[in-house]
Design a protein around this motif. Structure first.
Motif, PDB file in Angstrom:
ATOM      1  N   LEU A   1       0.815  -1.211   0.000  1.00 29.61           N
ATOM      2  CA  LEU A   1       0.000   0.000   0.000  1.00 29.61           C
ATOM      3  C   LEU A   1       0.851   1.263   0.000  1.00 29.61           C
ATOM      4  O   LEU A   1       0.353   2.348  -0.309  1.00 29.61           O
ATOM      5  CB  LEU A   1      -0.925   0.022   1.225  1.00 29.61           C
ATOM      6  N   PHE A   2       2.129   1.131   0.344  1.00 31.30           N
ATOM      7  CA  PHE A   2       3.009   2.297   0.456  1.00 31.30           C
ATOM      8  C   PHE A   2       3.316   2.853  -0.931  1.00 31.30           C
ATOM      9  O   PHE A   2       3.792   2.134  -1.815  1.00 31.30           O
ATOM     10  CB  PHE A   2       4.302   1.901   1.164  1.00 31.30           C
ATOM     11  N   ASN A   3       3.032   4.137  -1.116  1.00 36.11           N
ATOM     12  CA  ASN A   3       3.267   4.791  -2.408  1.00 36.11           C
ATOM     13  C   ASN A   3       4.644   5.449  -2.389  1.00 36.11           C
ATOM     14  O   ASN A   3       4.826   6.539  -1.850  1.00 36.11           O
ATOM     15  CB  ASN A   3       2.179   5.837  -2.666  1.00 36.11           C
ATOM     16  N   ARG A   4       5.629   4.778  -2.986  1.00 31.97           N
ATOM     17  CA  ARG A   4       7.002   5.278  -2.948  1.00 31.97           C
ATOM     18  C   ARG A   4       7.152   6.601  -3.693  1.00 31.97           C
ATOM     19  O   ARG A   4       8.011   7.426  -3.345  1.00 31.97           O
ATOM     20  CB  ARG A   4       7.946   4.239  -3.552  1.00 31.97           C
ATOM     21  N   ALA A   5       6.344   6.824  -4.706  1.00 34.35           N
ATOM     22  CA  ALA A   5       6.467   8.049  -5.502  1.00 34.35           C
ATOM     23  C   ALA A   5       6.074   9.285  -4.707  1.00 34.35           C
ATOM     24  O   ALA A   5       6.663  10.352  -4.871  1.00 34.35           O
ATOM     25  CB  ALA A   5       5.604   7.947  -6.758  1.00 34.35           C
ATOM     26  N   VAL A   6       5.073   9.146  -3.837  1.00 30.71           N
ATOM     27  CA  VAL A   6       4.526  10.298  -3.107  1.00 30.71           C
ATOM     28  C   VAL A   6       4.938  10.283  -1.642  1.00 30.71           C
ATOM     29  O   VAL A   6       5.282  11.325  -1.071  1.00 30.71           O
ATOM     30  CB  VAL A   6       2.988  10.315  -3.223  1.00 30.71           C
ATOM     31  N   GLN A   7       4.901   9.115  -1.009  1.00 29.24           N
ATOM     32  CA  GLN A   7       5.172   9.020   0.422  1.00 29.24           C
ATOM     33  C   GLN A   7       6.626   8.746   0.758  1.00 29.24           C
ATOM     34  O   GLN A   7       7.060   8.983   1.887  1.00 29.24           O
ATOM     35  CB  GLN A   7       4.310   7.906   1.032  1.00 29.24           C
ATOM     36  N   GLY A   8       7.385   8.228  -0.210  1.00 23.99           N
ATOM     37  CA  GLY A   8       8.776   7.895   0.055  1.00 23.99           C
ATOM     38  C   GLY A   8       9.604   9.136   0.357  1.00 23.99           C
ATOM     39  O   GLY A   8       9.471  10.174  -0.311  1.00 23.99           O
ATOM     40  N   GLN A   9      10.443   9.052   1.359  1.00 23.60           N
ATOM     41  CA  GLN A   9      11.347  10.153   1.730  1.00 23.60           C
ATOM     42  C   GLN A   9      12.773   9.625   1.619  1.00 23.60           C
ATOM     43  O   GLN A   9      13.243   8.885   2.479  1.00 23.60           O
ATOM     44  CB  GLN A   9      11.033  10.644   3.140  1.00 23.60           C
ATOM     45  N   TYR A  10      13.426  10.000   0.519  1.00 24.20           N
ATOM     46  CA  TYR A  10      14.739   9.444   0.210  1.00 24.20           C
ATOM     47  C   TYR A  10      15.759  10.574   0.037  1.00 24.20           C
ATOM     48  O   TYR A  10      15.423  11.664  -0.439  1.00 24.20           O
ATOM     49  CB  TYR A  10      14.698   8.620  -1.086  1.00 24.20           C
ATOM     50  N   GLU A  11      16.997  10.287   0.408  1.00 24.76           N
ATOM     51  CA  GLU A  11      18.097  11.148   0.002  1.00 24.76           C
ATOM     52  C   GLU A  11      18.406  10.771  -1.445  1.00 24.76           C
ATOM     53  O   GLU A  11      18.767   9.627  -1.731  1.00 24.76           O
ATOM     54  CB  GLU A  11      19.295  10.935   0.915  1.00 24.76           C
ATOM     55  N   LEU A  12      18.225  11.719  -2.349  1.00 25.04           N
ATOM     56  CA  LEU A  12      18.214  11.408  -3.777  1.00 25.04           C
ATOM     57  C   LEU A  12      19.557  11.604  -4.455  1.00 25.04           C
ATOM     58  O   LEU A  12      19.656  11.595  -5.682  1.00 25.04           O
ATOM     59  CB  LEU A  12      17.123  12.233  -4.460  1.00 25.04           C
ATOM     60  N   GLY A  13      20.596  11.775  -3.649  1.00 23.32           N
ATOM     61  CA  GLY A  13      21.957  11.720  -4.162  1.00 23.32           C
ATOM     62  C   GLY A  13      22.276  12.773  -5.208  1.00 23.32           C
ATOM     63  O   GLY A  13      21.785  13.904  -5.176  1.00 23.32           O
ATOM     64  N   SER A  14      23.107  12.382  -6.158  1.00 24.99           N
ATOM     65  CA  SER A  14      23.687  13.329  -7.109  1.00 24.99           C
ATOM     66  C   SER A  14      22.686  13.957  -8.064  1.00 24.99           C
ATOM     67  O   SER A  14      23.055  14.875  -8.819  1.00 24.99           O
ATOM     68  CB  SER A  14      24.800  12.630  -7.910  1.00 24.99           C
ATOM     69  N   THR A  15      21.445  13.497  -8.074  1.00 23.34           N
ATOM     70  CA  THR A  15      20.431  14.164  -8.895  1.00 23.34           C
ATOM     71  C   THR A  15      20.236  15.608  -8.436  1.00 23.34           C
ATOM     72  O   THR A  15      19.752  16.446  -9.205  1.00 23.34           O
ATOM     73  CB  THR A  15      19.085  13.426  -8.820  1.00 23.34           C
ATOM     74  N   PHE A  16      20.635  15.931  -7.179  1.00 25.18           N
ATOM     75  CA  PHE A  16      20.499  17.289  -6.650  1.00 25.18           C
ATOM     76  C   PHE A  16      21.578  18.238  -7.185  1.00 25.18           C
ATOM     77  O   PHE A  16      21.435  19.464  -7.058  1.00 25.18           O
ATOM     78  CB  PHE A  16      20.586  17.256  -5.119  1.00 25.18           C
ATOM     79  N   LYS A  17      22.652  17.713  -7.742  1.00 25.00           N
ATOM     80  CA  LYS A  17      23.794  18.565  -8.091  1.00 25.00           C
ATOM     81  C   LYS A  17      23.470  19.624  -9.133  1.00 25.00           C
ATOM     82  O   LYS A  17      24.122  20.673  -9.186  1.00 25.00           O
ATOM     83  CB  LYS A  17      24.959  17.682  -8.559  1.00 25.00           C
ATOM     84  N   ILE A  18      22.488  19.368  -9.962  1.00 23.33           N
ATOM     85  CA  ILE A  18      22.138  20.343 -10.991  1.00 23.33           C
ATOM     86  C   ILE A  18      21.530  21.605 -10.392  1.00 23.33           C
ATOM     87  O   ILE A  18      21.610  22.693 -10.993  1.00 23.33           O
ATOM     88  CB  ILE A  18      21.175  19.717 -12.032  1.00 23.33           C
ATOM     89  N   PHE A  19      20.963  21.539  -9.198  1.00 26.45           N
ATOM     90  CA  PHE A  19      20.276  22.700  -8.619  1.00 26.45           C
ATOM     91  C   PHE A  19      21.232  23.808  -8.194  1.00 26.45           C
ATOM     92  O   PHE A  19      21.038  24.964  -8.595  1.00 26.45           O
ATOM     93  CB  PHE A  19      19.375  22.266  -7.462  1.00 26.45           C
ATOM     94  N   PRO A  20      22.279  23.532  -7.391  1.00 24.76           N
ATOM     95  CA  PRO A  20      23.202  24.633  -7.076  1.00 24.76           C
ATOM     96  C   PRO A  20      23.936  25.153  -8.307  1.00 24.76           C
ATOM     97  O   PRO A  20      24.203  26.356  -8.414  1.00 24.76           O
ATOM     98  CB  PRO A  20      24.167  24.011  -6.058  1.00 24.76           C
ATOM     99  N   VAL A  21      24.253  24.260  -9.252  1.00 24.67           N
ATOM    100  CA  VAL A  21      24.940  24.698 -10.463  1.00 24.67           C
ATOM    101  C   VAL A  21      24.040  25.612 -11.292  1.00 24.67           C
ATOM    102  O   VAL A  21      24.468  26.676 -11.772  1.00 24.67           O
ATOM    103  CB  VAL A  21      25.411  23.479 -11.278  1.00 24.67           C
ATOM    104  N   ALA A  22      22.758  25.215 -11.484  1.00 27.22           N
ATOM    105  CA  ALA A  22      21.831  26.042 -12.252  1.00 27.22           C
ATOM    106  C   ALA A  22      21.614  27.392 -11.576  1.00 27.22           C
ATOM    107  O   ALA A  22      21.542  28.437 -12.245  1.00 27.22           O
ATOM    108  CB  ALA A  22      20.495  25.312 -12.413  1.00 27.22           C
TER     109      ALA A  22
END
Length: 601
Positions: A300-321
């Motif tokens: 029943l757990f909705n990983r797309a909406v309820q999941g709380q994950y450290e999403l790693g290097s996908t975040f790197k584009i934000f400070p660069v942008a």
């Protein structure tokens, strides 16, 4: 009426004087009286016949008129007229963007018993258990032979089961009409739809109410008679949803993952075309929630909406942008990326001990340099970094139209010292849902205009806030394209579709503190086509492990990226995207070292 005497005295006396027979006068008068009576009777009969003829003419005319109306009308099924029909027929259908049914109602029956009307309760209990093996025979026997006057047996039964109960021949077993919620596509889009159950009910009717997903979020709207049965149209494409779920399921199995999630979103509108979370369930037979243990272990757990994950290097584009937007750096600015980097008592290292020395900003993203990203984040400062992430939506739950949305609030550090600013820059220390990440990437791909995710098709919405300049957003997408062309995302390259994206591999935190050494969440966040962004795809695998030529690997480049490529390969034609030929693809030039600016701390 004046009655004429049969023997009038005057005529009798005159007849005797003349020697005539007085009886002839009586006979004559009697004949006249009978003639008058007959004439009156004939008049009454004529009147009755007239009125009867008129009545028959009106009746036959009405029948003929009704037959004419029926002959000229369109055929339609008659509505069931039963007590409580207004309650059970109020819930509207749910359809996808092309009108295909995702949820509808099905006429069925409930089964209950009046034990005091039963002839042979024990035999009835025995027969019912044969029809419904999940029932407890001993419990039924006690209910049927005890003091109870009413017993619910089944809230919904199939026509075959109903006939089998009929064949028992027990007068104390009774049926009630009702409608049940039916999901004709089974598990497809199960987490989005959520499911429904019975609310207020009696033997003649039952109220169908949503328990999760859009069924619960739109429960009032779906049951509102003012909508006159109009369906709820979702932004989902059933065909695309089914294709993505199939690829995601196969990828989860091949990569030996514990769970998986995928989100496909339109860049310009924020409309979600497909969203899946695995393992899933069948909303026609919704399982019970877990009462203990890890909630993510439940289907029943909705990983797309309820999941709380450290999403790693996908975040790197934000400070660069953001740094490009503020003109602190350009794609060709050279950054000191020498590792390790010390911040207070902490050391920032590169993956697998790399030491890149000096990198251009573009290559910081391509090579996924932790140290280089931290250097860029330091140019921003903690406050500007926090403000930008907040504008991208990483501090609050998403506004998706699902009952689970409020539970997906990101885990944001309460304090933001230098080391937190550094780790958040490369995707650690801030936990968010894959839907948050998809929304942020859609904002970047949308020319920097804030995107709000939605499950409602063609909904009118206001333009989002401009959180990033169009030029900085375009440069960020070009950098992401380079990741797929020559970086860690090469396994996600799909010929003809210009995939741009970023891999991210994050160690999973232990419940007791610290991180596991052999458990990760691998994520690939992508945009396509890069030259004209139309869609964002975010795909995450929970605890994947892929075997390759170099042995076991858990990195996103070896696990989630190839699965994402297969999703794009399958769904892009379904979305109407024609693969571009080599001559149609734009030329992407790599940054040259001449005249570059060196920035170091």
């Amino acid at each position: 009426m004046i009655r004429t005497p049969l023997r009038p005295l005057a005529r009798i006396l005159r007849a005797r004087e003349k020697g005539e027979n007085p009886d002839a006068i009586e006979a004559e008068n009697r004949a006249q009286r009978h003639a008058a009576i007959q004439e009156k009777a004939r008049g009454g009969a004529r009147t009755r016949l007239f009125f009867m003829s008129c009545a028959f003419a009106v009746a036959f005319g009405a029948v003929g008129l009704k037959m004419g109306v029926l002959a000229s009308s369109h055929p339609a099924e008659p509505r069931v007229q039963a007590a409580g029909a207004q309650i059970i027929s109020q819930r509207a259908d749910i359809i996808d963007r092309h009108g295909r049914v995702l949820a509808t109602n099905l006429l069925t029956h409930s089964l209950y018993a009046h034990p005091h009307q039963m002839v042979d309760p024990e035999s009835a209990a025995k027969a019912l258990v044969k029809i419904f093996p999940d029932l407890d025979r001993e419990r039924l026997r006690k209910d049927f032979t005890g003091k109870r006057t009413f017993v619910w047996i089944k809230k919904k039964i199939s026509p075959e089961q109903m006939q089998a109960v009929h064949d028992i021949g027990e007068p104390g077993l009774l049926f009630g009409p009702r409608e049940m919620r039916l999901y004709p596509n089974g598990r497809i889009a199960s987490h989005i739809l959520g499911g429904a159950t019975f609310g207020k009910e009696d033997v003649a009717s039952a109220e169908v109410v949503g328990v999760a997903g859009v069924e619960k979020a739109f429960d009032h709207w779906l049951r509102d008679p003012a909508n006159d049965g109009a369906p709820l149209t979702l932004s989902l494409d059933l065909t695309v949803q089914a294709a993505m779920e199939e690829v995601l399921s196969n990828g989860m199995r091949v990569m030996n993952a514990k769970g998986a999630t995928g989100i496909l979103m339109e860049v310009g509108t924020g409309e979600i075309v497909a969203m899946a979370s695995l393992p899933d369930f069948d909303p026609n037979d919704r399982p019970r929630p877990l009462l203990k243990g890890d909630p993510s272990d439940s289907p029943l757990f909705n990983r797309a909406v309820q999941g709380q994950y450290e999403l790693g290097s996908t975040f790197k584009i934000f400070p660069v942008a953001q740094a490009v937007d503020l003109k602190l750096v350009s794609p060709t600015t050279m950054i000191n990326a020498k590792a390790p980097m010390r911040i207070g008592k902490y050391l920032i290292n590169e993956f697998r001990g790399h030491n890149y020395g000096t990198l251009s900003v573009t290559d910081i993203i391509v090579k996924s340099s932790n140290v280089g990203t931290v250097r860029v984040a330091q140019l921003l400062g903690a406050e500007r970094q926090k403000d930008f992430l907040q504008k991208l939506g990483f501090f609050e739950p998403t506004l998706i139209e699902m009952s689970e949305a409020p539970t997906g609030k990101p885990l944001v550090p309460k304090r933001w010292p230098a080391v937190t600013s550094a780790t958040v820059a490369f995707g650690h220390g801030l936990a968010a849902s894959p839907l948050h990440l998809a929304t942020a990437y859609a904002t970047v791909a949308n020319g920097g205009k804030r995107v709000t995710p939605t499950l409602i098709y063609d909904r009118s919405r206001r333009a989002g806030e401009q959180v990033l300049s169009p030029e900085a957003a375009r440069i960020a997408v070009q950098m992401l394209r380079q990741v797929v062309v020559r970086g860690s995302g090469r396994s996600a390259n799909v010929e003809g579709y210009e995939v741009a994206g970023k891999t991210g591999t994050a160690d999973k935190p232990r419940p007791t503190g610290g991180y596991y050494g052999n458990k990760v969440v691998s994520t690939f966040a992508s945009v396509f086509p890069a030259s004209n962004p139309r869609y964002v795809l975010v795909l995450s695998l929970d605890e994947p492990s892929a075997m390759g030529a170099g042995g076991e690997s858990r990195t996103a480049g070896a696990t989630s990226a190839p699965v994402a490529a297969e999703v794009i390969r399958r769904v892009a034609p379904l979305l109407g995207l024609r693969p571009a030929t080599e001559s149609e693809l734009p030329t992407v030039e790599r940054p040259l070292p001449d005249g570059l600016k060196l920035v170091s701390n």
